[in-house]
Design an enzyme around this catalytic site. Structure first.
Site, mmCIF file in Angstrom:
data_model
loop_
_atom_site.group_PDB
_atom_site.id
_atom_site.type_symbol
_atom_site.label_atom_id
_atom_site.label_comp_id
_atom_site.label_asym_id
_atom_site.label_seq_id
_atom_site.Cartn_x
_atom_site.Cartn_y
_atom_site.Cartn_z
ATOM 1 N N GLU A 120 0.832 -1.197 0.000
ATOM 2 C CA GLU A 120 0.000 0.000 0.000
ATOM 3 C C GLU A 120 0.873 1.256 0.000
ATOM 4 O O GLU A 120 1.937 1.286 0.615
ATOM 5 C CB GLU A 120 -0.926 -0.008 1.224
ATOM 6 C CG GLU A 120 -1.978 -1.099 1.095
ATOM 7 C CD GLU A 120 -2.979 -1.137 2.235
ATOM 8 O OE1 GLU A 120 -4.126 -1.508 1.985
ATOM 9 O OE2 GLU A 120 -2.619 -0.804 3.376
ATOM 10 N N CYS A 133 3.425 8.597 1.024
ATOM 11 C CA CYS A 133 3.944 7.682 2.040
ATOM 12 C C CYS A 133 4.237 6.351 1.348
ATOM 13 O O CYS A 133 3.322 5.670 0.880
ATOM 14 C CB CYS A 133 2.892 7.549 3.139
ATOM 15 S SG CYS A 133 3.376 6.425 4.437
ATOM 16 N N CYS A 140 6.793 -6.864 7.407
ATOM 17 C CA CYS A 140 7.906 -6.323 8.202
ATOM 18 C C CYS A 140 8.428 -7.437 9.088
ATOM 19 O O CYS A 140 7.640 -8.238 9.603
ATOM 20 C CB CYS A 140 7.401 -5.152 9.049
ATOM 21 S SG CYS A 140 8.716 -4.249 9.888
ATOM 22 N N CYS A 144 6.311 -4.538 16.125
ATOM 23 C CA CYS A 144 5.868 -3.499 17.050
ATOM 24 C C CYS A 144 4.414 -3.790 17.402
ATOM 25 O O CYS A 144 3.594 -4.028 16.510
ATOM 26 C CB CYS A 144 6.031 -2.117 16.427
ATOM 27 S SG CYS A 144 7.739 -1.820 15.924
ATOM 28 N N CYS A 147 1.313 -1.950 15.746
ATOM 29 C CA CYS A 147 1.341 -1.675 14.307
ATOM 30 C C CYS A 147 0.750 -2.843 13.517
ATOM 31 O O CYS A 147 1.118 -3.998 13.727
ATOM 32 C CB CYS A 147 2.785 -1.422 13.876
ATOM 33 S SG CYS A 147 2.983 -1.300 12.089
ATOM 34 N N SER A 237 11.743 7.062 7.981
ATOM 35 C CA SER A 237 11.398 6.745 9.369
ATOM 36 C C SER A 237 11.910 5.358 9.722
ATOM 37 O O SER A 237 11.694 4.396 8.986
ATOM 38 C CB SER A 237 9.878 6.793 9.541
ATOM 39 O OG SER A 237 9.511 6.329 10.826
ATOM 40 N N SER A 259 11.027 6.310 15.288
ATOM 41 C CA SER A 259 9.825 5.852 15.984
ATOM 42 C C SER A 259 10.192 5.576 17.439
ATOM 43 O O SER A 259 10.606 4.473 17.771
ATOM 44 C CB SER A 259 9.301 4.572 15.329
ATOM 45 O OG SER A 259 8.856 4.862 14.036
ATOM 46 N N CYS A 379 -1.371 6.035 9.655
ATOM 47 C CA CYS A 379 -0.115 5.416 10.116
ATOM 48 C C CYS A 379 -0.392 4.081 10.779
ATOM 49 O O CYS A 379 -1.242 3.977 11.655
ATOM 50 C CB CYS A 379 0.534 6.231 11.229
ATOM 51 S SG CYS A 379 0.917 7.877 10.832
#
Ligand code: SAH
Ligand code: SF4
Length: 399
Positions: A120, A133, A140, A144, A147, A237, A259, A379
């Site tokens: 995305e 973005c 990933c 986290c 997330c 980031s 972060s 986010c």
């Protein structure tokens, strides 16, 4: 002598799609070298590479036939051996606030038998600027706890061409290439401003775990003879991959966002588990030494506001204390919930009080307005449709 020279180009069978090499994402030297491997004369390669660079990145052309300053024979040779493909658009959604989200599908040209992957990409327009973005990975490796992407295991890294492909496709859809037209549904910045003025590497994935591809893509995006976005308008980031923070500054030279999300190691170990490997002290030390850091080029510290977890006055004061001496901006991000998440967003009065303490320490307007929540574009809400579907499929099978 090659037989191909005797073939009539109009009727010569074009090699299968998979055997044509993608050119987007190669740096200049690799582009010239790849052209030579595809049969372009060595003495012409550098000139052809800069012509192509201009067509790909300034004009957004994907069809070799439109490259009018390249002779017909060479155009055909290029088309036979190379491709300038962009991702397929699986979906494009526009939020009530004008935020736009694409689900892009990529096929890996080097591994044509692998299933395609999906990521995305989100466009956040404002009246005077627009931010894209961009994702760096499918899923990933990190987990986290707040997330959504973190719940999806890493499928693979995106190539530099795929990272840039998101930028090119978004520019096309938003009318940023010469002759393009702006979409009529949803906001884009007014006047002559480009639709995409800024890039943030804040989509899916940890960019510093795909360092080489991210570096290559961002160097191309900021190349003055191409897309030409200022490095000050590109922000990367990271959750805190400490050994790559220095190189990000010295080799890529873009703005850095960290972060942070917690001011104590015990809590950060849970929220951002990479902290167990590189705890706060090491992270902040790397930030203090970020190449190019100055009051004009500050590091952004992102802090997600989680109700009763990290949002007390004491946390705010500790945050200010920790960052003392580092040229910094603080970005408080209201937590964006997703199905199955175990956290709640802090109340608005709590966020206000927290922001007040941060403000009084000299950090201006620190709260980030959530955008595109209605289309799951905010986010930490990104997750590929592939994963959602396969989960549904799995459930259907189980049921
Ligand atoms: N992997 C990188 C970049 C992508 S995430 C990183 O972690 O920095 C972009 C930002 O959104 C990060 O600060 C991330 O911690 C934050 N984020 C993740 N999930 C969120 C959520 N549900 N609500 C608000 N912010 C979130
Ligand atoms: Fe990965 Fe960033 Fe999400 Fe953490 S916050 S799981 S590093 S995408």
């Amino acid at each position: 002598m090659s037989i191909a020279l005797n073939l009539d180009h109009a009727t010569a069978p074009r090699p299968a799609r998979q055997t044509r090499k993608p050119l987007v994402g190669l740096d200049r030297a690799a582009l010239a070298q790849t052209l030579v491997e595809g049969g372009i004369a060595e003495r012409e390669a550098r000139m052809r590479a800069s012509q192509l660079w201009n067509w790909m990145y300034v004009n957004g052309v994907t069809d070799f036939e439109r490259m009018t300053n390249i002779g017909k024979g060479v155009r055909q040779q290029l088309a036979d051996n190379f491709m300038l493909d962009r991702p397929e658009i699986v979906t494009e959604q526009v939020s009530s606030d004008g935020t736009r989200k694409w689900l892009f599908r990529f096929r890996d040209p080097a591994n044509p038998n692998m299933p395609p992957v999906e990521v995305e990409t989100v466009y956040i327009p404002e009246t005077d600027r627009g931010t894209l973005c961009v994702s760096s990975q499918v899923g990933c490796t990190l987990t986290c706890s707040f997330c959504h992407t973190g719940t999806q295991t890493l499928v693979r890294n995106l190539t530099a061409g795929e990272i840039l492909g998101q930028v090119l496709m978004a520019r096309e859809r938003l009318g940023d290439f010469p002759g393009g037209s702006r979409p009529t549904d949803g906001l884009v910045p007014s006047g002559e401003t480009r639709a995409i003025t800024n890039i943030v590497m804040m989509g899916m994935g940890e960019p510093l775990y795909n360092y080489d591809n991210v570096k290559q893509a961002l160097l191309i995006a900021s190349d003055e003879a191409g897309i030409s976005l200022s490095k000050r308008r590109i922000t990367l980031s990271t959750s805190g991959v400490v050994p790559k923070i220095g190189p990000t500054g010295s080799e890529i030279g873009v703005m850095l966002a960290i972060s942070l999300h917690a001011v104590r190691d015990d809590l950060r170990d849970i929220l951002v588990p990479i902290n167990k490997k590189w705890p706060l002290k090491e992270l902040l030390q790397a930030c203090r030494h970020y190449p190019g850091l100055s009051n004009a080029r500050r590091i952004t510290f992102e802090y997600v506001m989680l109700r009763d977890i990290n949002d007390s006055d004491a946390d705010a004061r500790e945050l200010v204390r920790l960052l003392a001496g580092i040229p910094a901006k603080i970005n408080l991000i209201p937590f964006n919930p997703w199905p199955g998440s175990n956290y709640e967003c802090s109340t608005s009065s709590r966020i206000e009080k927290f922001a007040d303490i941060v403000n009084r320490a000299g950090y201006a307007s620190p709260v980030r307005t959530p955008r595109g929540r209605d289309i799951f574009a905010a986010c930490g809400q990104l997750k590929s449709e592939t994963e959602r579907l396969s989960k549904k499929d799995r459930e259907a099978l189980a049921g």
